[in-house]
Motif scaffolding. Structure first.
Motif, PDB file in Angstrom:
ATOM      1  N   SER A   9      12.032 -22.317 -13.521  1.00 53.31           N
ATOM      2  CA  SER A   9      10.906 -21.266 -12.858  1.00 53.31           C
ATOM      3  C   SER A   9      11.394 -19.730 -12.991  1.00 53.31           C
ATOM      4  CB  SER A   9      11.212 -21.531 -11.305  1.00 53.31           C
ATOM      5  OG  SER A   9      10.268 -20.522 -10.634  1.00 53.31           O
ATOM      6  N   ILE A  10      10.550 -18.816 -13.241  1.00 55.22           N
ATOM      7  CA  ILE A  10      10.831 -17.538 -13.480  1.00 55.22           C
ATOM      8  C   ILE A  10      10.655 -16.773 -12.111  1.00 55.22           C
ATOM      9  CG2 ILE A  10      10.359 -17.225 -16.005  1.00 55.22           C
ATOM     10  CD1 ILE A  10       7.557 -15.991 -14.853  1.00 55.22           C
ATOM     11  N   ILE A  11      10.471 -17.566 -11.036  1.00 56.58           N
ATOM     12  CA  ILE A  11      10.130 -17.003  -9.707  1.00 56.58           C
ATOM     13  C   ILE A  11      11.718 -16.841  -9.132  1.00 56.58           C
ATOM     14  CG2 ILE A  11       9.114 -17.203  -7.351  1.00 56.58           C
ATOM     15  CD1 ILE A  11       7.061 -19.141  -8.932  1.00 56.58           C
ATOM     16  N   PRO A  12      11.994 -15.677  -8.334  1.00 60.71           N
ATOM     17  CA  PRO A  12      13.095 -15.143  -8.092  1.00 60.71           C
ATOM     18  C   PRO A  12      13.455 -16.216  -6.813  1.00 60.71           C
ATOM     19  CG  PRO A  12      11.790 -13.176  -8.017  1.00 60.71           C
ATOM     20  CD  PRO A  12      11.128 -14.440  -8.454  1.00 60.71           C
ATOM     21  N   ASN A  13      14.907 -16.499  -6.794  1.00 61.92           N
ATOM     22  CA  ASN A  13      15.166 -17.309  -5.512  1.00 61.92           C
ATOM     23  C   ASN A  13      15.323 -16.977  -4.310  1.00 61.92           C
ATOM     24  OD1 ASN A  13      15.522 -19.620  -7.564  1.00 61.92           O
ATOM     25  ND2 ASN A  13      17.663 -19.087  -8.037  1.00 61.92           N
ATOM     26  N   ASP A  14      15.339 -15.446  -4.242  1.00 63.42           N
ATOM     27  CA  ASP A  14      15.449 -15.084  -2.878  1.00 63.42           C
ATOM     28  C   ASP A  14      14.041 -15.161  -2.237  1.00 63.42           C
ATOM     29  OD1 ASP A  14      17.752 -14.114  -3.536  1.00 63.42           O
ATOM     30  OD2 ASP A  14      17.309 -11.887  -3.902  1.00 63.42           O
ATOM     31  N   ASN A  15      14.030 -15.917  -0.762  1.00 63.09           N
ATOM     32  CA  ASN A  15      12.923 -16.392  -0.342  1.00 63.09           C
ATOM     33  C   ASN A  15      11.851 -15.170  -0.065  1.00 63.09           C
ATOM     34  OD1 ASN A  15      13.834 -18.858  -0.395  1.00 63.09           O
ATOM     35  ND2 ASN A  15      14.597 -18.885   1.733  1.00 63.09           N
ATOM     36  N   ASP A  16      12.193 -14.444   0.430  1.00 61.14           N
ATOM     37  CA  ASP A  16      11.146 -13.216   0.798  1.00 61.14           C
ATOM     38  C   ASP A  16      11.372 -11.797   0.367  1.00 61.14           C
ATOM     39  OD1 ASP A  16       8.700 -12.309   1.903  1.00 61.14           O
ATOM     40  OD2 ASP A  16       9.405 -12.042   3.908  1.00 61.14           O
ATOM     41  N   GLN A  17      11.099 -11.668  -1.053  1.00 65.15           N
ATOM     42  CA  GLN A  17      11.631 -10.363  -1.822  1.00 65.15           C
ATOM     43  C   GLN A  17      10.120 -10.013  -2.531  1.00 65.15           C
ATOM     44  OE1 GLN A  17      14.417 -10.504  -4.586  1.00 65.15           O
ATOM     45  NE2 GLN A  17      14.072  -8.509  -5.315  1.00 65.15           N
ATOM     46  N   THR A  18       9.619  -8.974  -2.213  1.00 65.52           N
ATOM     47  CA  THR A  18       8.656  -8.236  -2.861  1.00 65.52           C
ATOM     48  C   THR A  18       9.228  -7.549  -3.926  1.00 65.52           C
ATOM     49  OG1 THR A  18       7.369  -7.961  -0.703  1.00 65.52           O
ATOM     50  CG2 THR A  18       6.814  -6.426  -2.663  1.00 65.52           C
ATOM     51  N   ARG A  69       2.909 -15.515  -1.446  1.00 60.16           N
ATOM     52  CA  ARG A  69       1.732 -15.872  -2.393  1.00 60.16           C
ATOM     53  C   ARG A  69       0.832 -14.856  -2.504  1.00 60.16           C
ATOM     54  NH1 ARG A  69       1.083 -21.909  -3.294  1.00 60.16           N
ATOM     55  NH2 ARG A  69       3.119 -22.579  -3.044  1.00 60.16           N
ATOM     56  N   TRP A  70       1.334 -13.476  -2.681  1.00 54.10           N
ATOM     57  CA  TRP A  70       0.208 -12.433  -2.926  1.00 54.10           C
ATOM     58  C   TRP A  70       0.685 -11.319  -3.963  1.00 54.10           C
ATOM     59  CZ3 TRP A  70       2.245  -7.602  -2.194  1.00 54.10           C
ATOM     60  CH2 TRP A  70       3.281  -7.351  -1.419  1.00 54.10           C
ATOM     61  N   SER A  71      -0.219 -10.564  -4.361  1.00 56.30           N
ATOM     62  CA  SER A  71      -0.034  -9.579  -5.437  1.00 56.30           C
ATOM     63  C   SER A  71      -1.026  -8.479  -5.112  1.00 56.30           C
ATOM     64  CB  SER A  71       0.148 -10.133  -6.941  1.00 56.30           C
ATOM     65  OG  SER A  71      -1.371 -10.473  -7.169  1.00 56.30           O
ATOM     66  N   GLU A  72      -0.603  -7.342  -5.357  1.00 59.76           N
ATOM     67  CA  GLU A  72      -1.454  -6.062  -5.133  1.00 59.76           C
ATOM     68  C   GLU A  72      -1.277  -4.952  -6.049  1.00 59.76           C
ATOM     69  OE1 GLU A  72      -2.770  -3.546  -1.364  1.00 59.76           O
ATOM     70  OE2 GLU A  72      -1.393  -4.968  -1.143  1.00 59.76           O
ATOM     71  N   ASP A  73      -2.353  -4.279  -6.609  1.00 64.55           N
ATOM     72  CA  ASP A  73      -1.978  -3.114  -7.314  1.00 64.55           C
ATOM     73  C   ASP A  73      -1.591  -1.929  -6.311  1.00 64.55           C
ATOM     74  OD1 ASP A  73      -2.234  -0.793  -8.428  1.00 64.55           O
ATOM     75  OD2 ASP A  73      -3.813  -1.182  -9.844  1.00 64.55           O
ATOM     76  N   VAL A  74      -0.307  -1.578  -6.214  1.00 68.07           N
ATOM     77  CA  VAL A  74      -0.056  -0.485  -5.261  1.00 68.07           C
ATOM     78  C   VAL A  74       0.279   0.783  -5.945  1.00 68.07           C
ATOM     79  CG1 VAL A  74       1.109  -2.087  -3.864  1.00 68.07           C
ATOM     80  CG2 VAL A  74       2.474  -0.969  -5.672  1.00 68.07           C
ATOM     81  N   SER A  75      -0.549   1.131  -6.697  1.00 77.56           N
ATOM     82  CA  SER A  75      -0.510   2.487  -7.922  1.00 77.56           C
ATOM     83  C   SER A  75      -0.836   3.575  -6.763  1.00 77.56           C
ATOM     84  CB  SER A  75      -1.566   2.305  -8.941  1.00 77.56           C
ATOM     85  OG  SER A  75      -0.923   1.384  -9.736  1.00 77.56           O
ATOM     86  N   GLU A  76      -1.833   3.235  -6.154  1.00 80.05           N
ATOM     87  CA  GLU A  76      -2.317   4.533  -5.150  1.00 80.05           C
ATOM     88  C   GLU A  76      -1.342   4.855  -3.986  1.00 80.05           C
ATOM     89  OE1 GLU A  76      -5.867   5.734  -1.838  1.00 80.05           O
ATOM     90  OE2 GLU A  76      -6.404   4.426  -3.605  1.00 80.05           O
ATOM     91  N   ASP A  77      -0.602   3.890  -3.381  1.00 77.23           N
ATOM     92  CA  ASP A  77       0.573   4.057  -2.677  1.00 77.23           C
ATOM     93  C   ASP A  77       1.739   4.927  -3.276  1.00 77.23           C
ATOM     94  OD1 ASP A  77      -1.113   3.042  -0.505  1.00 77.23           O
ATOM     95  OD2 ASP A  77      -0.261   1.080  -1.021  1.00 77.23           O
ATOM     96  N   VAL A  78       1.993   4.445  -4.310  1.00 76.11           N
ATOM     97  CA  VAL A  78       3.252   4.774  -5.286  1.00 76.11           C
ATOM     98  C   VAL A  78       2.976   6.350  -5.596  1.00 76.11           C
ATOM     99  CG1 VAL A  78       4.670   4.545  -7.237  1.00 76.11           C
ATOM    100  CG2 VAL A  78       3.993   2.802  -5.866  1.00 76.11           C
ATOM    101  N   ALA A  79       1.716   6.613  -5.978  1.00 78.23           N
ATOM    102  CA  ALA A  79       1.292   7.910  -6.503  1.00 78.23           C
ATOM    103  C   ALA A  79       1.432   8.820  -5.493  1.00 78.23           C
ATOM    104  CB  ALA A  79      -0.244   7.962  -6.999  1.00 78.23           C
ATOM    105  N   ARG A  80       0.899   8.376  -4.171  1.00 82.10           N
ATOM    106  CA  ARG A  80       0.913   9.403  -3.138  1.00 82.10           C
ATOM    107  C   ARG A  80       2.192   9.436  -2.552  1.00 82.10           C
ATOM    108  NH1 ARG A  80      -1.331   5.860   0.548  1.00 82.10           N
ATOM    109  NH2 ARG A  80      -3.377   6.125  -0.430  1.00 82.10           N
ATOM    110  N   GLU A  81       3.296   8.810  -2.749  1.00 85.47           N
ATOM    111  CA  GLU A  81       4.509   8.870  -2.258  1.00 85.47           C
ATOM    112  C   GLU A  81       5.366   9.661  -3.356  1.00 85.47           C
ATOM    113  OE1 GLU A  81       8.352   8.397  -0.316  1.00 85.47           O
ATOM    114  OE2 GLU A  81       6.113   8.212   0.299  1.00 85.47           O
ATOM    115  N   LEU A  82       4.959   9.353  -4.699  1.00 88.65           N
ATOM    116  CA  LEU A  82       5.632  10.611  -5.682  1.00 88.65           C
ATOM    117  C   LEU A  82       5.189  11.963  -5.514  1.00 88.65           C
ATOM    118  CD1 LEU A  82       4.864   8.276  -8.852  1.00 88.65           C
ATOM    119  CD2 LEU A  82       7.246   9.012  -7.732  1.00 88.65           C
ATOM    120  N   ARG A  83       3.884  12.274  -5.039  1.00 88.88           N
ATOM    121  CA  ARG A  83       3.443  13.541  -4.730  1.00 88.88           C
ATOM    122  C   ARG A  83       4.103  14.101  -3.695  1.00 88.88           C
ATOM    123  NH1 ARG A  83       0.572  17.139  -7.282  1.00 88.88           N
ATOM    124  NH2 ARG A  83      -1.216  15.726  -7.972  1.00 88.88           N
TER     125      ARG A  83
END
Length: 117
Positions: A9-18, A69-83
């Protein structure tokens, strides 16, 4: 000899890591997910790497959590934080992320207006 169809598996072993991964545009070479050290896929490290010029032309940032079991495009949040961080430090956005921030920041941001009395 017995054949095995099991693959590791390529899934990390740490149970709850984003995990946060950055896609980058390499021009004529194409677009790809940037390789990242396992320990360097947390949000803070990705933001620091973006601010320090580790990425030349980022396209998007995607977060995923295999335990939940989720994934999300967080580009807007990251862009806001960078600004926000650049504004707090009274500095311009690094040229390496300027297009990314302008492309993804909240379109409702607008310029603040001063009320004349």
């Amino acid at each position: 000899m017995r054949k095995s169809y099991w693959t590791p598996s390529i899934i990390p072993n740490d149970n709850d890591q984003t995990v946060y991964l950055v896609a980058e545009d390499f021009g004529k070479l194409g677009r790809a997910w940037r390789e990242a050290d396992y320990e360097a896929t947390d949000l803070e490290t990705v933001i620091e790497d973006l601010l320090s010029g580790q990425y030349n032309n980022p396209i998007c940032v995607v977060a995923f959590n295999t335990e939940e079991r989720w994934s999300e495009d967080v580009s807007e949040d990251v862009a806001r934080e960078l600004r926000r961080r650049c504004d707090l430090e009274l500095r311009d956005l690094p040229s390496s992320i300027q297009d990314f921030v302008e492309r993804h920041e909240d379109r409702n941001r607008g310029q603040l207006t001063l009320r004349l009395v």
